[in-house]
Design an enzyme around this catalytic site. Structure first.
Site, mmCIF file in Angstrom:
data_model
loop_
_atom_site.group_PDB
_atom_site.id
_atom_site.type_symbol
_atom_site.label_atom_id
_atom_site.label_comp_id
_atom_site.label_asym_id
_atom_site.label_seq_id
_atom_site.Cartn_x
_atom_site.Cartn_y
_atom_site.Cartn_z
ATOM 1 N N ASN A 9 35.877 41.922 43.347
ATOM 2 C CA ASN A 9 36.957 42.937 43.937
ATOM 3 C C ASN A 9 38.156 43.068 43.198
ATOM 4 O OD1 ASN A 9 38.587 44.634 45.248
ATOM 5 N ND2 ASN A 9 38.539 43.160 47.123
ATOM 6 N N TRP A 10 38.143 43.822 42.273
ATOM 7 C CA TRP A 10 39.336 43.905 41.436
ATOM 8 C C TRP A 10 40.812 44.164 42.342
ATOM 9 C CZ3 TRP A 10 37.629 46.622 36.104
ATOM 10 C CH2 TRP A 10 36.640 45.961 35.652
ATOM 11 N N LYS A 11 40.569 44.764 43.321
ATOM 12 C CA LYS A 11 41.546 45.329 44.084
ATOM 13 C C LYS A 11 42.296 46.271 43.238
ATOM 14 C CE LYS A 11 41.521 41.324 46.916
ATOM 15 N NZ LYS A 11 41.944 40.362 47.712
ATOM 16 N N HIS A 95 37.521 45.734 54.248
ATOM 17 C CA HIS A 95 38.174 44.649 53.714
ATOM 18 C C HIS A 95 39.419 44.418 54.689
ATOM 19 C CE1 HIS A 95 40.501 42.144 50.954
ATOM 20 N NE2 HIS A 95 39.587 41.706 50.459
ATOM 21 N N GLU A 97 42.236 43.884 54.077
ATOM 22 C CA GLU A 97 43.682 44.561 53.510
ATOM 23 C C GLU A 97 43.580 46.081 53.955
ATOM 24 O OE1 GLU A 97 43.354 43.418 49.349
ATOM 25 O OE2 GLU A 97 43.932 41.315 49.799
ATOM 26 N N GLU A 167 35.360 36.847 54.898
ATOM 27 C CA GLU A 167 36.533 36.506 54.519
ATOM 28 C C GLU A 167 37.617 36.077 55.214
ATOM 29 O OE1 GLU A 167 36.389 38.527 50.208
ATOM 30 O OE2 GLU A 167 37.590 39.934 51.782
ATOM 31 N N GLY A 173 43.868 35.274 48.672
ATOM 32 C CA GLY A 173 44.738 35.199 47.639
ATOM 33 C C GLY A 173 45.885 34.096 48.059
ATOM 34 N N SER A 212 39.869 32.918 47.851
ATOM 35 C CA SER A 212 40.253 31.945 46.862
ATOM 36 C C SER A 212 39.098 30.865 46.255
ATOM 37 C CB SER A 212 41.389 30.867 47.519
ATOM 38 O OG SER A 212 42.557 31.840 47.977
ATOM 39 N N GLY A 233 38.359 37.771 44.509
ATOM 40 C CA GLY A 233 39.374 38.626 43.933
ATOM 41 C C GLY A 233 40.154 38.328 42.680
ATOM 42 N N GLY A 234 41.094 37.412 43.008
ATOM 43 C CA GLY A 234 41.872 36.734 41.768
ATOM 44 C C GLY A 234 41.175 36.378 40.636
HETATM 45 P P1 13P Z 1 40.948 35.994 46.416
HETATM 46 O O1 13P Z 1 39.882 35.558 45.608
HETATM 47 O O2 13P Z 1 42.032 36.786 45.435
HETATM 48 O O3 13P Z 1 41.220 35.203 47.464
HETATM 49 O O4 13P Z 1 40.788 37.323 47.370
HETATM 50 C C1 13P Z 1 39.469 37.539 48.014
HETATM 51 C C2 13P Z 1 39.158 38.981 48.337
HETATM 52 O O5 13P Z 1 39.831 39.393 49.110
HETATM 53 C C3 13P Z 1 37.882 39.582 47.841
HETATM 54 O O6 13P Z 1 37.771 40.563 48.396
#
Ligand code: 13P
Length: 252
Positions: A9-11, A95, A97, A167, A173, A212, A233-234
């Site tokens: 998930n590149w956000k 998600h 967010e 999640e 993050g 993470s 994510g990251g």
């Molecule tokens: P991180 O891997 O950056 O913690 O993000 C997880 C995430 O929200 C994937 O959708």
């Protein structure tokens, strides 16, 4: 044995040149494994370009959000059929967010889930608790509410085409990962809720962990019996980091 899905998930990150480099790196380094599939979810404006780059290969494409409406006067929204048209097979819904920053309720998430399915997309339904909720021992209640809203709206059979991602909000993050045991407990609970409706669907359902996940903690998480992949994510923004997780999966 269920397959493993490693999803990035590149956000809201990336640009045309950087994405092309990232995708080329992922394609070049993807493990040759029957069991492990890779998926990338870029921001909307880059879906078509990434789709062209992925064409004919084994890496799948998904989006990070979708409208619950089919078409019409919804300025700024993107319809499920548009995502199909741009080459998406998957879409992330609910998600944390989206829930916390954009006020998406479980009812809205359920409508997006259904709209995605109706258009032939596979929804990846995200669920998870905040730190406050975990500390108040409410993890299962929160996950149940998020999951049940969708089960009630879409029916359990719909989960035959869907993926769930657990999640924990406190792990997203933050560099704080749920321990394999903490994650496994919630994954087993989620599978149990689905099994209460349909054991076959539960048995086949992929439940990803997100929060993470990195190359050095992926093996521990992915070796748990109810963890079927990762939503990253990251560590999905650099081919090397993403591929380290894919490689860990391929070794299981
Ligand atoms: P991180 O891997 O950056 O913690 O993000 C997880 C995430 O929200 C994937 O959708």
């Amino acid at each position: 044995m269920r397959n493993i899905l490693i999803a990035g998930n590149w956000k809201m990150n990336g640009d045309t040149a950087g994405n092309a480099e990232l995708v080329a790196g992922i394609i070049a380094g993807a493990p040759r494994s029957e069991r492990v599939s890779l998926l990338v979810c870029p921001p909307y404006p880059y879906l078509s370009a990434v789709s062209s780059q992925l064409a004919g290969g084994a890496v799948s494409l998904g989006a990070q959000n979708v409208s619950e409406h089919e078409a019409g006067a919804f300025t700024g929204e993107v319809a499920p059929a548009m995502l199909r048209d741009c080459g998406c097979d998957y879409v992330i819904v609910g998600h944390s967010e989206r829930r916390s920053l954009y006020g998406e309720s479980s009812d809205v998430v359920a409508r997006k889930f259904q709209a995605a399915l109706d258009a032939g997309l596979r929804p990846i339904l995200c669920v998870g608790e905040t730190l406050e909720e975990r500390e108040a021992d409410r993890t299962e209640d929160v996950v149940d509410e998020q999951l049940n809203a969708v089960i009630e709206a879409a029916g359990i059979a719909a989960f035959g085409e869907a993926v769930v991602a657990y999640e924990p909000v406190w792990a997203i993050g933050t560099g704080k990962t749920a321990s394999p045991g903490q994650a496994q407990d919630v994954h087993a609970h989620i599978r149990g809720v689905v099994a209460g409706h349909d054991p076959d669907v539960a048995d086949r359902l992929l439940i990803l962990y997100g929060g993470s996940m990195k190359g050095d903690n992926a093996a521990g998480l992915l070796s748990m019996p109810d963890i079927d992949g990762g939503l990253i994510g990251g560590a999905s923004l650099k081919a090397e980091d993403f591929l380290a997780i894919a490689a860990a999966a391929a070794q299981l």
